[in-house]
Design a protein around this motif. Structure first.
Motif, short mmCIF file in Angstrom:
data_model
loop_
_atom_site.label_atom_id
_atom_site.label_comp_id
_atom_site.label_asym_id
_atom_site.label_seq_id
_atom_site.Cartn_x
_atom_site.Cartn_y
_atom_site.Cartn_z
N GLU A 18 0.81 -1.22 0.00
CA GLU A 18 0.00 0.00 0.00
C GLU A 18 0.85 1.27 0.00
OE1 GLU A 18 -3.04 -0.30 -0.51
OE2 GLU A 18 -3.61 -2.31 0.14
N GLU A 19 2.02 1.21 0.63
CA GLU A 19 2.87 2.39 0.72
C GLU A 19 3.84 2.52 -0.46
OE1 GLU A 19 4.80 2.57 4.49
OE2 GLU A 19 2.97 2.16 5.64
N GLY A 20 3.85 1.52 -1.34
CA GLY A 20 4.73 1.58 -2.51
C GLY A 20 6.21 1.56 -2.17
N ARG A 21 6.57 0.83 -1.13
CA ARG A 21 7.96 0.83 -0.66
C ARG A 21 8.77 -0.38 -1.11
NH1 ARG A 21 7.54 1.77 5.70
NH2 ARG A 21 9.61 0.82 5.51
N PHE A 22 8.10 -1.46 -1.50
CA PHE A 22 8.82 -2.72 -1.67
C PHE A 22 9.90 -2.64 -2.75
CE2 PHE A 22 9.24 -6.75 -4.00
CZ PHE A 22 9.87 -7.49 -3.01
N LEU A 23 9.56 -2.22 -3.94
CA LEU A 23 10.54 -2.22 -5.03
C LEU A 23 11.74 -1.33 -4.70
CD1 LEU A 23 8.23 -2.08 -8.19
CD2 LEU A 23 9.39 -4.07 -7.20
N ARG A 24 11.46 -0.17 -4.11
CA ARG A 24 12.55 0.75 -3.75
C ARG A 24 13.43 0.15 -2.65
NH1 ARG A 24 9.57 4.38 -2.41
NH2 ARG A 24 9.68 4.36 -0.13
N SER A 25 12.81 -0.40 -1.63
CA SER A 25 13.58 -0.95 -0.50
C SER A 25 14.41 -2.15 -0.91
CB SER A 25 12.64 -1.34 0.63
OG SER A 25 11.98 -0.20 1.17
N TYR A 26 13.88 -2.95 -1.84
CA TYR A 26 14.58 -4.18 -2.24
C TYR A 26 15.42 -4.00 -3.50
CZ TYR A 26 12.64 -7.15 1.39
OH TYR A 26 12.35 -7.73 2.60
N GLY A 27 15.40 -2.80 -4.07
CA GLY A 27 16.24 -2.52 -5.23
C GLY A 27 15.86 -3.31 -6.46
N LEU A 28 14.55 -3.47 -6.68
CA LEU A 28 14.06 -4.31 -7.78
C LEU A 28 13.28 -3.49 -8.80
CD1 LEU A 28 12.65 -7.37 -5.79
CD2 LEU A 28 14.92 -7.14 -6.83
N ALA A 29 13.34 -3.93 -10.04
CA ALA A 29 12.39 -3.50 -11.07
C ALA A 29 11.11 -4.32 -10.88
CB ALA A 29 12.99 -3.71 -12.46
N PRO A 30 10.02 -3.95 -11.53
CA PRO A 30 8.77 -4.69 -11.34
C PRO A 30 8.87 -6.18 -11.69
CG PRO A 30 8.30 -2.57 -12.32
CD PRO A 30 9.79 -2.71 -12.31
N ASP A 31 9.84 -6.58 -12.53
CA ASP A 31 9.99 -8.00 -12.87
C ASP A 31 11.17 -8.64 -12.17
OD1 ASP A 31 11.89 -6.56 -14.25
OD2 ASP A 31 11.62 -7.61 -16.16
N GLY A 32 11.70 -7.98 -11.13
CA GLY A 32 12.84 -8.51 -10.39
C GLY A 32 12.44 -9.49 -9.32
N ALA A 33 13.46 -10.15 -8.72
CA ALA A 33 13.20 -11.16 -7.69
C ALA A 33 14.35 -11.17 -6.69
CB ALA A 33 13.05 -12.54 -8.33
N VAL A 34 14.02 -11.59 -5.47
CA VAL A 34 15.02 -11.73 -4.42
C VAL A 34 14.75 -13.03 -3.67
CG1 VAL A 34 13.68 -10.39 -2.74
CG2 VAL A 34 16.16 -10.57 -2.47
N LEU A 35 15.81 -13.78 -3.37
CA LEU A 35 15.69 -15.05 -2.65
C LEU A 35 16.25 -14.85 -1.25
CD1 LEU A 35 14.91 -18.09 -3.03
CD2 LEU A 35 17.34 -18.50 -3.57
N VAL A 36 15.40 -15.09 -0.25
CA VAL A 36 15.75 -14.85 1.15
C VAL A 36 15.91 -16.19 1.87
CG1 VAL A 36 15.07 -13.71 3.29
CG2 VAL A 36 14.48 -12.68 1.09
N ARG A 37 16.98 -16.31 2.64
CA ARG A 37 17.28 -17.54 3.36
C ARG A 37 16.37 -17.71 4.57
NH1 ARG A 37 23.79 -17.06 4.09
NH2 ARG A 37 23.04 -16.40 6.14
N PRO A 38 16.36 -18.89 5.18
CA PRO A 38 15.53 -19.10 6.37
C PRO A 38 15.88 -18.19 7.54
CG PRO A 38 16.13 -21.20 5.42
CD PRO A 38 16.92 -20.17 4.68
N ASP A 39 17.11 -17.64 7.58
CA ASP A 39 17.47 -16.74 8.68
C ASP A 39 17.16 -15.28 8.36
OD1 ASP A 39 19.41 -16.35 6.75
OD2 ASP A 39 21.13 -16.61 8.10
N GLY A 40 16.48 -15.02 7.24
CA GLY A 40 16.07 -13.66 6.91
C GLY A 40 17.11 -12.85 6.19
N TYR A 41 18.21 -13.47 5.76
CA TYR A 41 19.25 -12.76 5.01
C TYR A 41 19.13 -13.10 3.52
CZ TYR A 41 21.50 -10.93 9.14
OH TYR A 41 21.76 -10.21 10.27
N VAL A 42 19.44 -12.13 2.69
CA VAL A 42 19.28 -12.28 1.25
C VAL A 42 20.39 -13.18 0.70
CG1 VAL A 42 19.23 -11.09 -0.98
CG2 VAL A 42 18.14 -10.05 1.04
N ALA A 43 19.99 -14.22 -0.03
CA ALA A 43 20.95 -15.13 -0.65
C ALA A 43 21.30 -14.70 -2.06
CB ALA A 43 20.40 -16.55 -0.66
N TRP A 44 20.32 -14.14 -2.77
CA TRP A 44 20.50 -13.84 -4.20
C TRP A 44 19.47 -12.81 -4.62
CZ3 TRP A 44 16.45 -14.83 -7.60
CH2 TRP A 44 16.73 -14.74 -8.98
#
Length: 535
Positions: A479-505
């Motif tokens: 709702e706040e439009g923050r996700f893409l900016r915070s995660y550094g993604l384009a609308p077709d981008g993706a991020v893989l997060v590990r079980p400990d909450g840290y970004v793997a890729w």
């Protein structure tokens, strides 16, 4: 002979958290603790927001807060000549306010003697016999396929335990670390202290100025009242004993009462001494956290002064980092080399927080080296960067070449989803309910994509059904439009997060072949492309 995948030695917060997380990931373990029960002294009390994120993700946040001190005591630290005397300074820690903006949860004050029963209950709920208090390790043999340990219970009965891996959470004096000959670097016996646990009603001196710490500064007494319940149960920490001519043996109940009355500024105050513990603060970090099948965690790996409140937090975060990796290897999902990344990721964190804690102690004159200082350096209780800003560099992180610009890694934190960073908190909604990106993590790998990331999710569903996938903008609303900016993604981008909450890729945009890209990323994050050597 007991046969178990993981043996945990030590039943403090670190060992109990390791037990809980292994059960959470579906791996049985056996925890042994030589003491008959949980902590009887308050010891550590401060759980930072990163730690509370961990416990929130496994459903323990509410119980821990219920056992903790009233929240109103968590917003200030005060210096005074005595509780009844002149105030010297008040400090509102910046990291508390920052955590509210950076996380879905916040700090919690919960003394160790109240925290450990909560953790023990959860650990024991995983299965009968998985947690054994009053049971010590009496012999340990290490070999290529794991360890064989002999344990002895309070009745003198002995059993042998065969385990593929062992977590040594057996404290700063760690007999296991010593047996393995693992050296430590740093400064030993920085200062000596006595921790007095007491029942004394301090309401009239603290009720209108609630604080988590009341630091008393007198010419012949340096001590700290540590809030437990904010009314009649307190810890009082006397520091630099030898500098003021004290010895631990002097701290009889009568002498403790005299010291507390002097610190309060009330000669006839009723004081009940509940317990006394003498200890020495050191700043030491093990040269490696893994040796064969044995992993050091908590104080066994890093011993630090309490100034800053990082010891317990760093230890339980060690346990989370290690547990998901052990589970992945034991289930055959990851290569053995994944376990080497525990040292690569957690030892730099241990070194950084130990060094910062030492500098805090020096700045406050808590050591024989420097007694004239009273007020702390600016970093004290403002270490937002240390809490949230660690960036792991290991084989379990697929580097994308991005760099973070941070002038002060202790004070500053810039939220980023660059590989190796803690995945940022972003508020989301689902079916009208508010949640955080952080609430999606904690059990399996999680794939988050922008609104045009459906091809990534379809690839994940075909290739890796154990990955939880969410299209932000479809499954969850931003709702706040923050996700893409915070995660550094384009609308077709993706991020893989590990079980400990840290970004793997991370892929900032789409890919020609999402299946191949995602498979390659997961293989790298789980070290399935070759085996690394053990320490």
């Amino acid at each position: 002979m007991i046969d178990v995948p993981v043996l945990i030695v030590g039943g403090g917060p670190v060992g109990l958290t390791a037990s809980i997380y292994l059960s959470h990931f579906g791996v049985p373990s056996l925890l042994v603790e030589r003491h008959p029960g949980t902590a009887v002294l308050p010891k550590a009390r401060a759980l930072n927001a990163r730690t509370m994120e961990m416990y929130r993700q496994i459903g323990l946040e509410r119980a821990i807060r219920g056992a903790g001190m009233p929240p109103r005591f968590g917003h200030m630290v005060m210096w005074a000549e005595s509780l009844a005397g002149a105030e010297i300074k008040r400090l509102e820690p910046a990291r508390g306010a920052a955590s509210q903006a950076l996380s879905v949860t916040g700090n919690c004050g919960c003394s160790q003697d109240m925290l450990e029963p909560v953790l023990r209950e959860r650990a024991e709920a995983a299965g009968a016999g998985r947690v054994r208090f009053g049971t010590g390790l009496v012999d340990l043999q290490c070999h290529d396929a794991g360890v064989v340990a002999r344990i002895r219970d309070s009745a003198g009965q002995e059993q042998d335990v065969s385990a593929r891996y062992l977590i040594a959470a057996d404290g700063a004096q760690s007999p296991i670390r010593r047996q393995l000959g693992i050296e430590r670097d740093g400064e030993r016996d920085v200062y000596d202290s006595v921790n007095i646990h007491c029942r004394v009603d301090l309401t009239r001196w603290v009720d209108d100025r609630p604080a988590s710490l009341y630091l008393i500064e007198q010419p012949e007494l340096r001590g700290t009242f540590m809030t437990i319940n904010g009314t009649d149960r307190w810890g009082f920490l006397v520091t630099s004993l030898s500098h003021y001519g004290y010895t631990p043996e002097q701290f009889t109940p009568a002498f403790c009462t005299e010291v507390i009355r002097r610190a309060v500024g009330c000669d006839d105050l009723a004081v009940e001494v509940l317990g006394v513990g003498a200890w020495k603060a050191s700043a030491l970090v093990a040269r490696h956290y893994r040796q064969g099948a044995v992993f050091l965690a908590g104080d066994a790996a890093h011993e630090m002064p309490p100034t800053g409140g990082f010891g317990l937090n760093t230890g339980v975060q060690d346990a989370q980092n290690l547990a998901w990796k052990l589970a992945s290897v034991l289930k055959g999902e990851a290569g053995e080399a994944l376990l080497d990344t525990y040292d690569a990721e957690r030892r730099p964190v241990g070194q950084a927080v130990t060094h910062s804690s030492l500098l805090n102690a020096l700045s406050m004159g808590r050591t024989a080296r420097q007694q004239e200082a009273v007020l702390p350096r600016k970093e004290f209780l403002n270490e937002v960067g240390l809490i949230f800003g660690a960036r792991y560099q290991s084989a379990a992180v697929v580097d994308d070449g991005s760099r973070l610009q941070v002038d002060d890694p202790v004070l500053q934190y810039v939220p980023s989803a660059a590989p190796g960073c803690r995945a940022p908190h972003v508020p989301l909604t689902r079916d009208g309910q508010t949640l955080s990106t952080l609430d999606l993590f904690g059990r399996e790998f999680v794939l988050l994509t922008g609104p045009n990331g459906v091809p990534w999710q379809e690839a994940a569903g075909r290739l890796h059904p154990s990955i939880a996938g969410f299209v932000i903008g479809h499954h969850l609303r931003d709702e706040e439009g923050r996700f893409l900016r915070s995660y550094g993604l384009a609308p077709d981008g993706a991020v893989l997060v590990r079980p400990d909450g840290y970004v793997a890729w991370r892929s900032t945009g789409g890919a020609h072949d999402p299946s191949a890209a995602l498979t390659r990323a997961l293989d790298m994050a789980l070290c399935r492309e070759g085996q690394g050597s053990q320490a």
